[in-house]
Write an enzyme that holds these catalytic residues in place. Structure first.
Site, PDB file in Angstrom:
ATOM      1  CG  ASN A 127      -0.315   0.017   2.513  1.00  0.00           C
ATOM      2  OD1 ASN A 127       0.889  -0.138   2.606  1.00  0.00           O
ATOM      3  ND2 ASN A 127      -1.094   0.188   3.568  1.00  0.00           N
ATOM      4  CB  CYS A 128       4.472   1.895   0.041  1.00  0.00           C
ATOM      5  SG  CYS A 128       5.712   3.148  -0.336  1.00  0.00           S
ATOM      6  CG  ASN A 129       0.762   6.584  -2.280  1.00  0.00           C
ATOM      7  OD1 ASN A 129      -0.108   5.743  -2.499  1.00  0.00           O
ATOM      8  ND2 ASN A 129       0.522   7.677  -1.574  1.00  0.00           N
TER       9      ASN A 129
END
Length: 114
Positions: A8-10
């Site tokens: 979920n890290c951009n």
């Protein structure tokens, strides 16, 4: 090729999108689910410094107490922190045939992964 990060890290999302769009095959390892081993950190630290691996601009680092931050003084203490709080590692970490890549830089990806 292996990509390490957090789904979920951009920045990881940007990197995976680039890899998929450019048809670069990879295996993904999620730090949150699988952690990171001492052997893996040692292997990376043959190519980059522990200082490069610790993301001091991220929210995980900023949320540490001053005592926790000042305790990170060398490779051993940094590795202990990175194993305990994997989200403090700069992401993604890519083990490519042309060397280790930290973060997302489209030019570097073009040069090393195409």
């Amino acid at each position: 090729m292996k990509v390490y990060g957090i789904k979920n890290c951009n920045t990881v999302k940007k990197a995976l999108d680039w890899l998929n769009k450019n048809h670069v095959s990879y295996e993904f390892q999620d730090f949150k689910k699988l952690g990171v081993s001492e052997d893996t950190l040692a292997r990376w630290e043959k190519e980059v410094s522990w200082e490069s691996l610790v993301n001091k601009k991220g929210t995980t680092w900023r949320s540490l107490s001053d005592a926790e931050k000042t305790a990170v003084i060398d490779q051993q203490t940094a590795n202990k922190l990175m194993q305990a709080k994997t989200s403090v590692i700069k992401r993604p970490v890519i083990e490519s045939p042309k060397g280790l890549i930290l973060g997302f830089d489209e030019k570097e990806y073009q040069d090393k992964l195409k």
